[in-house]
Design a protein around this motif. Structure first.
Motif, PDB file in Angstrom:
ATOM      1  N   ASN A  57       0.826  -1.210   0.000  1.00  0.00           N
ATOM      2  CA  ASN A  57       0.000   0.000   0.000  1.00  0.00           C
ATOM      3  C   ASN A  57       0.861   1.261   0.000  1.00  0.00           C
ATOM      4  O   ASN A  57       0.554   2.246  -0.667  1.00  0.00           O
ATOM      5  CB  ASN A  57      -0.925  -0.010   1.223  1.00  0.00           C
ATOM      6  CG  ASN A  57      -1.972  -1.096   1.124  1.00  0.00           C
ATOM      7  OD1 ASN A  57      -2.380  -1.466   0.029  1.00  0.00           O
ATOM      8  ND2 ASN A  57      -2.388  -1.619   2.265  1.00  0.00           N
ATOM      9  N   GLU A  58       1.927   1.250   0.796  1.00  0.00           N
ATOM     10  CA  GLU A  58       2.842   2.389   0.869  1.00  0.00           C
ATOM     11  C   GLU A  58       4.271   1.889   0.790  1.00  0.00           C
ATOM     12  O   GLU A  58       4.660   0.975   1.522  1.00  0.00           O
ATOM     13  CB  GLU A  58       2.642   3.172   2.178  1.00  0.00           C
ATOM     14  CG  GLU A  58       1.552   4.219   2.113  1.00  0.00           C
ATOM     15  CD  GLU A  58       1.812   5.287   1.061  1.00  0.00           C
ATOM     16  OE1 GLU A  58       2.944   5.789   0.979  1.00  0.00           O
ATOM     17  OE2 GLU A  58       0.882   5.598   0.309  1.00  0.00           O
TER      18      GLU A  58
ATOM     19  N   ARG B 121       9.107  13.761  -3.604  1.00  0.00           N
ATOM     20  CA  ARG B 121       7.662  13.722  -3.866  1.00  0.00           C
ATOM     21  C   ARG B 121       7.027  15.100  -3.859  1.00  0.00           C
ATOM     22  O   ARG B 121       5.918  15.276  -4.373  1.00  0.00           O
ATOM     23  CB  ARG B 121       6.970  12.838  -2.832  1.00  0.00           C
ATOM     24  CG  ARG B 121       7.393  11.386  -2.875  1.00  0.00           C
ATOM     25  CD  ARG B 121       6.482  10.513  -2.038  1.00  0.00           C
ATOM     26  NE  ARG B 121       6.310  11.009  -0.680  1.00  0.00           N
ATOM     27  CZ  ARG B 121       5.612  10.390   0.266  1.00  0.00           C
ATOM     28  NH1 ARG B 121       5.014   9.246  -0.019  1.00  0.00           N
ATOM     29  NH2 ARG B 121       5.492  10.893   1.481  1.00  0.00           N
TER      30      ARG B 121
ATOM     31  N   CYS C  70       6.803  14.232   6.725  1.00  0.00           N
ATOM     32  CA  CYS C  70       6.037  14.210   5.470  1.00  0.00           C
ATOM     33  C   CYS C  70       6.429  13.009   4.607  1.00  0.00           C
ATOM     34  O   CYS C  70       5.576  12.399   3.958  1.00  0.00           O
ATOM     35  CB  CYS C  70       6.272  15.507   4.692  1.00  0.00           C
ATOM     36  SG  CYS C  70       5.575  16.979   5.487  1.00  0.00           S
TER      37      CYS C  70
ATOM     38  N   HIS D  11       4.635   9.689   5.468  1.00  0.00           N
ATOM     39  CA  HIS D  11       3.188   9.587   5.280  1.00  0.00           C
ATOM     40  C   HIS D  11       2.824   9.672   3.793  1.00  0.00           C
ATOM     41  O   HIS D  11       3.605  10.204   2.987  1.00  0.00           O
ATOM     42  CB  HIS D  11       2.470  10.700   6.056  1.00  0.00           C
ATOM     43  CG  HIS D  11       2.544  10.532   7.544  1.00  0.00           C
ATOM     44  ND1 HIS D  11       3.622  10.958   8.279  1.00  0.00           N
ATOM     45  CD2 HIS D  11       1.677   9.984   8.428  1.00  0.00           C
ATOM     46  CE1 HIS D  11       3.422  10.681   9.555  1.00  0.00           C
ATOM     47  NE2 HIS D  11       2.256  10.087   9.673  1.00  0.00           N
ATOM     48  N   PRO D  12       1.672   9.174   3.424  1.00  0.00           N
ATOM     49  CA  PRO D  12       1.245   9.247   2.024  1.00  0.00           C
ATOM     50  C   PRO D  12       1.175  10.703   1.551  1.00  0.00           C
ATOM     51  O   PRO D  12       0.849  11.607   2.332  1.00  0.00           O
ATOM     52  CB  PRO D  12      -0.152   8.606   2.041  1.00  0.00           C
ATOM     53  CG  PRO D  12      -0.179   7.774   3.282  1.00  0.00           C
ATOM     54  CD  PRO D  12       0.683   8.478   4.275  1.00  0.00           C
ATOM     55  N   PRO D  13       1.463  10.953   0.274  1.00  0.00           N
ATOM     56  CA  PRO D  13       1.417  12.323  -0.256  1.00  0.00           C
ATOM     57  C   PRO D  13      -0.018  12.785  -0.476  1.00  0.00           C
ATOM     58  O   PRO D  13      -0.491  12.907  -1.613  1.00  0.00           O
ATOM     59  CB  PRO D  13       2.188  12.211  -1.579  1.00  0.00           C
ATOM     60  CG  PRO D  13       1.995  10.789  -2.000  1.00  0.00           C
ATOM     61  CD  PRO D  13       1.905   9.983  -0.735  1.00  0.00           C
ATOM     62  N   GLU D  14      -0.701  13.068   0.618  1.00  0.00           N
ATOM     63  CA  GLU D  14      -2.083  13.526   0.545  1.00  0.00           C
ATOM     64  C   GLU D  14      -2.373  14.425   1.730  1.00  0.00           C
ATOM     65  O   GLU D  14      -1.629  14.453   2.713  1.00  0.00           O
ATOM     66  CB  GLU D  14      -3.039  12.323   0.547  1.00  0.00           C
ATOM     67  CG  GLU D  14      -2.875  11.407   1.750  1.00  0.00           C
ATOM     68  CD  GLU D  14      -3.652  10.110   1.625  1.00  0.00           C
ATOM     69  OE1 GLU D  14      -3.885   9.674   0.481  1.00  0.00           O
ATOM     70  OE2 GLU D  14      -4.002   9.528   2.663  1.00  0.00           O
ATOM     71  N   GLY D  15      -3.450  15.161   1.645  1.00  0.00           N
ATOM     72  CA  GLY D  15      -3.825  16.056   2.736  1.00  0.00           C
ATOM     73  C   GLY D  15      -2.805  17.163   2.934  1.00  0.00           C
ATOM     74  O   GLY D  15      -2.185  17.646   1.978  1.00  0.00           O
ATOM     75  N   TRP D  16      -2.614  17.553   4.202  1.00  0.00           N
ATOM     76  CA  TRP D  16      -1.718  18.672   4.495  1.00  0.00           C
ATOM     77  C   TRP D  16      -0.251  18.301   4.348  1.00  0.00           C
ATOM     78  O   TRP D  16       0.615  19.191   4.319  1.00  0.00           O
ATOM     79  CB  TRP D  16      -1.974  19.186   5.906  1.00  0.00           C
ATOM     80  CG  TRP D  16      -1.516  18.261   7.001  1.00  0.00           C
ATOM     81  CD1 TRP D  16      -2.247  17.291   7.591  1.00  0.00           C
ATOM     82  CD2 TRP D  16      -0.230  18.240   7.632  1.00  0.00           C
ATOM     83  NE1 TRP D  16      -1.505  16.642   8.543  1.00  0.00           N
ATOM     84  CE2 TRP D  16      -0.263  17.204   8.604  1.00  0.00           C
ATOM     85  CE3 TRP D  16       0.925  18.988   7.470  1.00  0.00           C
ATOM     86  CZ2 TRP D  16       0.833  16.907   9.393  1.00  0.00           C
ATOM     87  CZ3 TRP D  16       2.026  18.686   8.267  1.00  0.00           C
ATOM     88  CH2 TRP D  16       1.975  17.660   9.226  1.00  0.00           C
ATOM     89  N   TYR D  17       0.061  16.991   4.207  1.00  0.00           N
ATOM     90  CA  TYR D  17       1.459  16.592   4.053  1.00  0.00           C
ATOM     91  C   TYR D  17       2.066  17.119   2.750  1.00  0.00           C
ATOM     92  O   TYR D  17       3.273  17.370   2.681  1.00  0.00           O
ATOM     93  CB  TYR D  17       1.578  15.063   4.096  1.00  0.00           C
ATOM     94  CG  TYR D  17       1.256  14.483   5.452  1.00  0.00           C
ATOM     95  CD1 TYR D  17       2.096  14.713   6.537  1.00  0.00           C
ATOM     96  CD2 TYR D  17       0.115  13.715   5.642  1.00  0.00           C
ATOM     97  CE1 TYR D  17       1.802  14.178   7.786  1.00  0.00           C
ATOM     98  CE2 TYR D  17      -0.187  13.176   6.888  1.00  0.00           C
ATOM     99  CZ  TYR D  17       0.652  13.419   7.955  1.00  0.00           C
ATOM    100  OH  TYR D  17       0.362  12.901   9.194  1.00  0.00           O
ATOM    101  N   VAL D  18       1.245  17.269   1.721  1.00  0.00           N
ATOM    102  CA  VAL D  18       1.760  17.751   0.430  1.00  0.00           C
ATOM    103  C   VAL D  18       2.204  19.205   0.520  1.00  0.00           C
ATOM    104  O   VAL D  18       3.367  19.526   0.200  1.00  0.00           O
ATOM    105  CB  VAL D  18       0.712  17.548  -0.679  1.00  0.00           C
ATOM    106  CG1 VAL D  18       1.200  18.166  -1.989  1.00  0.00           C
ATOM    107  CG2 VAL D  18       0.416  16.069  -0.864  1.00  0.00           C
TER     108      VAL D  18
END
Length: 411
Positions: free
Chosen positions: A285-286, A301, A357, A360-367
């Motif tokens: 998944n990741e 990323r 960052c 964690h997956p590159p989504e939400g506020w992490y991007v």
């Protein structure tokens, strides 16, 4: 052994004297690691050079033992690692020492780099010393990446696939580089063989570069927390016994923490997916690299363009090579730079944010957080450092190391 200051050492042991007359190795050790004049105001940040050296030796020793039981074959690699853990006498201990040793080696080196950044150890006349240190960091990263592939678990396989594929972004020659790295047209047995050979070889190259690093260090001597050069014998002490004892204490404390991870939480710094055999047909998944690569993975990323991400990721290391010429301040140590010292701490916080960052997956506020942290990383080195060096007003420097040390003790 008896000697007077400035005179060649005289060895009372006749065997040592006979050898030294023909191969002056003992004279070299006496000069460079016994009577070598060292600034008298080192703090415990200076321990991490010795700690990193101890970890390098430990990694090579455990790696050689593991290599005698490992099978660099895509069909047998995972099983051979399991055999090391279960059947080889003390194999579990050797593997956990090696596996966690990689993380603690990076911890020591990252703190060593931070010390150099904070106290200006990269500034003249130590530019080449600093650049050799960056070369060591690059070699460590390459060695660690290839070593992570060897267990041939899910994260090993897919990590190798993702990272090697990055080179395909290079125009014209990218695909050829990827094919050469793989040894074919996919990550498979030839890839594992190449990575095993290079993982075994590179640590010895690191030893050679470390030797050059130490030679460069002894040409102009060590920097110190004040960032000023010793003015005379009153500013220095012999390396032994003062700093051999201090380094020894630091090494023991570091190894206690290291041993706590090895014996009580050996898998806390790794990924559980790597205990699943590699399966090219099932993508995790990741895909997350080891923690010491996470800031650079986040930079990769954060850039929408693949080639741009690769360039920025490697640029994050390349900018360290030219750091001595980016810093325009005439003062080395942040102890006397009232503004810049806070920006160095902000840089540390920025790298930690990048690491979070990257995990964690590159989504939400992490991007947006990763992009903002990436912008600040390059802003710090390419804009802030040259400009602030011109406009900042440093604090007055002490006239000598001895004056500052004695004044501090009196206070």
């Amino acid at each position: 052994m008896a000697s007077s200051h400035g005179a060649p050492p005289v060895f009372n042991n006749k065997v040592i004297a006979w050898i030294d007359h023909r191969l002056p190795i003992f004279s070299y050790i006496e000069k460079e690691y016994h009577t070598f004049p060292t600034p008298r105001n080192f703090n415990y940040f200076w321990n991490f050079g010795a700690i990193a050296t101890v970890m390098l030796v430990l990694m090579i020793a455990t790696g050689v033992v593991l290599a005698t039981n490992y099978q660099p074959n895509a069909e047998l690699a995972f099983a051979s690692v399991e055999r090391i853990m279960r059947d080889v006498p003390s194999g579990w201990l050797i593997r956990y020492l090696h596996m966690n040793g990689a993380s603690f080696f990076f911890i020591a080196v990252y703190i060593h780099i931070f010390r150099g950044l904070y106290y200006g150890s990269y500034k003249a006349p130590r530019e080449l010393l600093w650049m050799l240190g960056v070369v060591i960091l690059l070699l460590m990263m390459a060695t660690a990446f290839m070593g992570y592939v060897l267990p041939w678990g899910q994260m090993s396989f897919w990590g190798a696939t993702v990272i090697t594929n990055l080179f395909s972004a290079i125009p014209v020659v990218g695909d050829s580089i990827v094919t050469w790295l793989w040894g074919g047209f996919a990550v498979d047995n030839p890839t594992l063989n190449r990575f095993f050979a290079l993982h075994y070889l590179l640590p010895f190259i690191i030893v050679a570069v470390v030797a050059l690093h130490v030679v460069a260090l002894h040409v102009h001597g060590s920097n110190n927390p004040l960032g000023i050069d010793p003015k005379g014998p009153q500013d220095t002490v012999p390396f032994h016994p003062y700093y051999t004892m201090k380094d020894g204490f630091g090494v023991v404390c570091f190894l206690i923490v290291y041993a706590a991870f090895v014996f009580f939480m050996p898998n806390s710094l790794g990924d559980v997916a790597n205990y699943i055999p590699a399966n090219p047909m099932v993508t995790p998944n990741e895909i997350v690299p080891e923690w010491y690569f996470l800031p650079f993975y986040a930079i990769l990323r954060a850039i929408p363009d693949k080639l741009g991400g690769v360039l920025c990721m490697f640029g994050a290391i390349a900018v360290l090579f030219v750091l001595p010429w980016l810093d325009t301040s005439r003062v080395r140590s942040c102890s006397f730079r009232p503004i810049y010292k806070w920006f160095v701490l902000l840089l540390v916080a920025d790298v930690i944010v990048l690491g979070i960052c990257g995990a964690h997956p590159p989504e939400g506020w992490y991007v947006p957080a990763a992009r903002l942290a990436t912008v600040y990383y390059f802003f710090h080195f390419l804009i802030l450092l040259p400009v602030l060096g011109k406009i900042e007003r440093p604090l007055p420097l002490p006239s000598s190391i001895a004056e500052a040390v004695l004044k501090k003790k009196a206070g």
